[in-house]
Design an enzyme around this catalytic site. Structure first.
Site, PDB file in Angstrom:
ATOM      1  N   ASP A  21       2.608  12.850 -12.782  1.00  0.00           N
ATOM      2  CA  ASP A  21       1.191  12.892 -12.421  1.00  0.00           C
ATOM      3  C   ASP A  21       1.120  13.551 -11.054  1.00  0.00           C
ATOM      4  O   ASP A  21       2.137  13.700 -10.357  1.00  0.00           O
ATOM      5  CB  ASP A  21       0.615  11.477 -12.382  1.00  0.00           C
ATOM      6  N   SER A  22      -0.081  13.927 -10.649  1.00  0.00           N
ATOM      7  CA  SER A  22      -0.235  14.488  -9.307  1.00  0.00           C
ATOM      8  C   SER A  22      -0.104  13.408  -8.239  1.00  0.00           C
ATOM      9  O   SER A  22       0.064  13.731  -7.063  1.00  0.00           O
ATOM     10  CB  SER A  22      -1.591  15.183  -9.183  1.00  0.00           C
ATOM     11  N   CYS A  84      -1.433  12.689 -16.533  1.00  0.00           N
ATOM     12  CA  CYS A  84      -2.455  13.250 -15.651  1.00  0.00           C
ATOM     13  C   CYS A  84      -3.499  13.909 -16.540  1.00  0.00           C
ATOM     14  O   CYS A  84      -3.157  14.792 -17.348  1.00  0.00           O
ATOM     15  CB  CYS A  84      -1.824  14.267 -14.709  1.00  0.00           C
ATOM     16  N   GLU A 165      -7.773   3.425  -4.960  1.00  0.00           N
ATOM     17  CA  GLU A 165      -6.675   3.637  -4.023  1.00  0.00           C
ATOM     18  C   GLU A 165      -6.832   2.807  -2.751  1.00  0.00           C
ATOM     19  O   GLU A 165      -5.834   2.504  -2.085  1.00  0.00           O
ATOM     20  CB  GLU A 165      -6.549   5.128  -3.705  1.00  0.00           C
ATOM     21  N   CYS A 214      -9.313   8.483 -16.987  1.00  0.00           N
ATOM     22  CA  CYS A 214      -8.570   8.709 -15.749  1.00  0.00           C
ATOM     23  C   CYS A 214      -7.559   7.586 -15.623  1.00  0.00           C
ATOM     24  O   CYS A 214      -7.896   6.413 -15.863  1.00  0.00           O
ATOM     25  CB  CYS A 214      -9.515   8.718 -14.546  1.00  0.00           C
ATOM     26  N   HIS A 216      -6.368   6.169 -13.128  1.00  0.00           N
ATOM     27  CA  HIS A 216      -6.691   5.165 -12.111  1.00  0.00           C
ATOM     28  C   HIS A 216      -7.552   4.043 -12.684  1.00  0.00           C
ATOM     29  O   HIS A 216      -7.516   2.908 -12.198  1.00  0.00           O
ATOM     30  CB  HIS A 216      -7.469   5.801 -10.952  1.00  0.00           C
TER      31      HIS A 216
END
Length: 303
Positions: A21-22, A84, A165, A214, A216
């Protein structure tokens, strides 16, 4: 203790699986994958020096994805998971054409799971997709849904990644102090979700499933489900990270790759790599993975 060896410590009994993933979000895919691939060795790469991918051109994203994938293949990966959404949307076919190993993205498994959820309900309706701006602008989810006869309503939610995050998810996070989940921060996240979901449901009142587009977003799933209930729309929430992990496990089972490993009931082992900020990766990565990631190795993939 996580293994830090270069080759699969299970030898021929399990597969070496590369995941990239990035950044950190793809660790939610790895978290779901680990219990399903006993005996395998997983290599995770976070391309943190070059994130976010979403702000880059397609050509740049393909170049970054190829360098990440080739690094993992050189380290022994026998199957690649593109954890990703942006890279899956814009570089998946390039990766499949360039590599000699199977490549699994996160979009098709999530859409297939959403379609199955809609069929189970036996009623007409579509799927609501929450994702980042870059993923929404690619319309990759809409196209994948269309191939399965499913109408997608896509909603960009740019505030959710930074909230995750920062740990503002409204739930206790492993290793975090209670201050990270206090009522004030939880209420901010709840308000943001009410706005995003309220707007989306007005645009697509007949949706039957909500797809987390996503990696996240699985950390926000409890808060999303609470907000949907409060809004009177308790949609079935589909976690694309979970769906991707199950797709990988099916591929391994179909090929008989994990039979011997599963028989021995040995846990999967992991190595972690990042292209920048390994200390930050170790700190934030533990939140996404659900337990400490341990030592992260710094690698240089160039510009």
């Amino acid at each position: 203790m996580m293994s830090a060896t270069r080759t699969n410590p299970m030898g021929a009994k399990g597969m070496t699986i590369g995941v990239f993933d990035s950044g950190f979000g793809g660790l939610t895919v790895l978290r779901e994958l680990l219990p399903l691939v006993a005996g395998s060795h997983c290599l995770y790469l976070g391309d943190t020096a070059r994130l976010p991918y979403g702000s880059k051109s397609r050509e740049t994203i393909v170049r970054y994805a190829l360098s990440s994938a080739r690094f993992l293949q050189q380290r022994g990966a026998q199957l690649l998971v593109v954890a990703c959404n942006t890279a899956t949307a814009l570089a998946l076919e390039d990766l499949r054409a360039a590599l000699t190993i199977p490549v699994v993205g996160v979009i098709e498994p999530g859409v297939e799971a959403a379609a199955a959820a809609c069929r189970e309900q036996g009623t007409a309706g579509g799927v609501l997709v929450l994702a980042t701006q870059a993923t929404i602008e690619s319309h990759a989810y809409a196209r994948a849904c269309e191939t399965l006869g499913l109408k997608a309503t896509e909603k960009a939610c740019p505030l959710l990644v930074p909230l995750v995050e920062e740990g503002w998810i409204g739930e206790e996070s492993p290793g975090e102090s209670s201050g990270a989940t206090d009522a004030a921060r939880a209420s901010v996240t709840a308000q943001v979700l009410r706005i995003y979901l309220g707007d989306s449901l007005r645009d697509a009142p007949h949706s039957r499933a909500l797809l987390l587009g996503c990696t996240h977003y699985p950390l926000l799933r409890p808060a999303i489900e609470r907000t949907l209930a409060e809004l009177g729309h308790p949609l079935r929430v589909i976690d694309s990270a979970q769906a991707t992990a199950r797709a990988v496990a099916r591929i391994l089972a179909e090929n008989g790759t994990t039979r011997g490993a599963l028989a021995e009931a040995s846990k999967a082992t992991c190595e972690f790599f990042a292209t920048d900020s390994v200390q930050k990766f170790e700190r934030l990565g533990s939140r996404f993975l659900g337990h400490p990631v341990g030592k992260v190795q710094l690698v240089d993939l160039g510009g």
